[in-house]
Design a protein around this motif. Sequence first.
Motif, mmCIF file in Angstrom:
data_model
loop_
_atom_site.group_PDB
_atom_site.id
_atom_site.type_symbol
_atom_site.label_atom_id
_atom_site.label_comp_id
_atom_site.label_asym_id
_atom_site.label_seq_id
_atom_site.Cartn_x
_atom_site.Cartn_y
_atom_site.Cartn_z
ATOM 1 N N TRP A 112 0.893 -1.156 0.000
ATOM 2 C CA TRP A 112 0.000 0.000 0.000
ATOM 3 C C TRP A 112 0.930 1.204 0.000
ATOM 4 N N VAL A 113 1.118 1.810 -1.161
ATOM 5 C CA VAL A 113 2.083 2.896 -1.321
ATOM 6 C C VAL A 113 1.323 4.204 -1.502
ATOM 7 N N ARG A 114 1.527 5.118 -0.559
ATOM 8 C CA ARG A 114 0.824 6.405 -0.625
ATOM 9 C C ARG A 114 1.367 7.215 -1.799
ATOM 10 N N ILE A 115 0.458 7.740 -2.614
ATOM 11 C CA ILE A 115 0.867 8.527 -3.783
ATOM 12 C C ILE A 115 0.599 10.011 -3.595
ATOM 13 N N THR A 116 0.073 10.395 -2.442
ATOM 14 C CA THR A 116 -0.063 11.812 -2.109
ATOM 15 C C THR A 116 1.040 12.150 -1.114
ATOM 16 N N GLN A 117 1.699 13.284 -1.309
ATOM 17 C CA GLN A 117 2.793 13.673 -0.423
ATOM 18 C C GLN A 117 2.312 13.876 1.007
ATOM 19 N N ALA A 118 1.145 14.458 1.141
ATOM 20 C CA ALA A 118 0.528 14.732 2.442
ATOM 21 C C ALA A 118 -0.970 14.516 2.257
ATOM 22 N N PRO A 119 -1.719 14.439 3.349
ATOM 23 C CA PRO A 119 -3.170 14.322 3.194
ATOM 24 C C PRO A 119 -3.722 15.492 2.365
ATOM 25 N N VAL A 120 -4.702 15.186 1.513
ATOM 26 C CA VAL A 120 -5.251 16.188 0.600
ATOM 27 C C VAL A 120 -6.747 16.364 0.827
ATOM 28 N N LYS A 121 -7.239 17.568 0.520
ATOM 29 C CA LYS A 121 -8.681 17.829 0.518
ATOM 30 C C LYS A 121 -9.213 17.410 -0.849
ATOM 31 N N LEU A 122 -10.341 16.754 -0.850
ATOM 32 C CA LEU A 122 -10.973 16.348 -2.091
ATOM 33 C C LEU A 122 -12.329 17.026 -2.208
ATOM 34 N N LYS A 123 -12.697 17.380 -3.444
ATOM 35 C CA LYS A 123 -14.001 17.978 -3.699
ATOM 36 C C LYS A 123 -15.087 16.918 -3.581
ATOM 37 N N LYS A 124 -16.297 17.369 -3.336
ATOM 38 C CA LYS A 124 -17.442 16.473 -3.311
ATOM 39 C C LYS A 124 -17.718 16.016 -4.737
ATOM 40 N N GLY A 125 -17.959 14.726 -4.886
ATOM 41 C CA GLY A 125 -18.314 14.220 -6.203
ATOM 42 C C GLY A 125 -17.622 12.927 -6.558
ATOM 43 N N ASP A 126 -17.716 12.587 -7.841
ATOM 44 C CA ASP A 126 -17.203 11.323 -8.352
ATOM 45 C C ASP A 126 -15.773 11.470 -8.872
ATOM 46 N N TYR A 127 -14.934 10.505 -8.504
ATOM 47 C CA TYR A 127 -13.540 10.458 -8.928
ATOM 48 C C TYR A 127 -13.307 9.187 -9.724
ATOM 49 N N GLN A 128 -12.341 9.278 -10.645
ATOM 50 C CA GLN A 128 -11.954 8.110 -11.426
ATOM 51 C C GLN A 128 -10.434 8.061 -11.507
ATOM 52 N N PHE A 129 -9.869 6.910 -11.148
ATOM 53 C CA PHE A 129 -8.435 6.673 -11.271
ATOM 54 C C PHE A 129 -8.224 5.537 -12.256
ATOM 55 N N THR A 130 -7.253 5.700 -13.145
ATOM 56 C CA THR A 130 -6.876 4.655 -14.094
ATOM 57 C C THR A 130 -5.396 4.365 -13.900
ATOM 58 N N LEU A 131 -5.048 3.085 -13.810
ATOM 59 C CA LEU A 131 -3.657 2.670 -13.647
ATOM 60 C C LEU A 131 -3.177 1.957 -14.899
ATOM 61 N N GLN A 132 -1.970 2.296 -15.328
ATOM 62 C CA GLN A 132 -1.340 1.608 -16.458
ATOM 63 C C GLN A 132 0.113 1.362 -16.098
ATOM 64 N N GLN A 133 0.556 0.112 -16.214
ATOM 65 C CA GLN A 133 1.970 -0.148 -15.976
ATOM 66 C C GLN A 133 2.745 0.290 -17.214
ATOM 67 N N ILE A 134 3.883 0.966 -16.989
ATOM 68 C CA ILE A 134 4.694 1.468 -18.104
ATOM 69 C C ILE A 134 6.143 0.993 -17.975
ATOM 70 N N MET A 135 6.293 -0.230 -17.489
ATOM 71 C CA MET A 135 7.614 -0.830 -17.392
ATOM 72 C C MET A 135 8.063 -1.257 -18.791
ATOM 73 N N ARG A 136 9.348 -1.520 -18.942
ATOM 74 C CA ARG A 136 9.864 -1.963 -20.243
ATOM 75 C C ARG A 136 9.403 -3.368 -20.591
ATOM 76 N N GLU A 137 9.150 -4.191 -19.582
ATOM 77 C CA GLU A 137 8.700 -5.560 -19.800
ATOM 78 C C GLU A 137 7.189 -5.562 -20.034
ATOM 79 N N ASN A 138 6.782 -6.184 -21.125
ATOM 80 C CA ASN A 138 5.349 -6.281 -21.423
ATOM 81 C C ASN A 138 5.072 -7.643 -22.049
ATOM 82 N N PRO A 139 4.303 -8.492 -21.373
ATOM 83 C CA PRO A 139 3.603 -8.240 -20.126
ATOM 84 C C PRO A 139 4.551 -8.274 -18.927
ATOM 85 N N LEU A 140 4.127 -7.607 -17.884
ATOM 86 C CA LEU A 140 4.879 -7.573 -16.633
ATOM 87 C C LEU A 140 4.462 -8.803 -15.824
#
Length: 155
Positions: A112-140
């Motif tokens: 579980w790796v935190r990707i925010t430097q410090a706790p952040v305020k978030l707006k009310k509403g819907d959020y979407q996160f998309t992850l893509q691996q970009i390593m040189r090896e494909n498939p990883l």
Amino acid sequence: MRLFFSLVVSCCLVLAACNTIDVYEKTTPFPAFKWTTDNKPVFNFTIKDTNALYNIFVVVKHEDAYHYNNLWLNVTTKAPGTAAVSQQLEIILANNGKGWLGSGIDDIFTHWVRITQAPVKLKKGDYQFTLQQIMRENPLESVLSAGIRVEKATP
């Protein structure tokens, strides 16, 4: 009296366990434990409490056979009322002194790796996160799953 005391303590423990700070956590498994660059898991969640501060984590589960001590990701974030923003992030999974930094059972490790430097305020509403691996090896190889975790920061 002893039975009453035991019952009260048990109830308190159950209620304390229900007091969670989690807002959202979801992971997507990868077929045959291989993450291809075209497999871009999407995670959607809603923020209702705008008074709280939040920590955002990337969750990665892999086998001990994973070849690298890091993972490069393209993380795309779509917040309410804004255009999607992409950023490249290096997730450190191990170091030479300690080995794997996540928690492990047998030959499976979860980070579980935190990707925010410090706790952040978030707006009310819907959020979407998309992850893509970009390593040189494909498939990883040897990656079981990846995901996002959002939790309220403790005061």
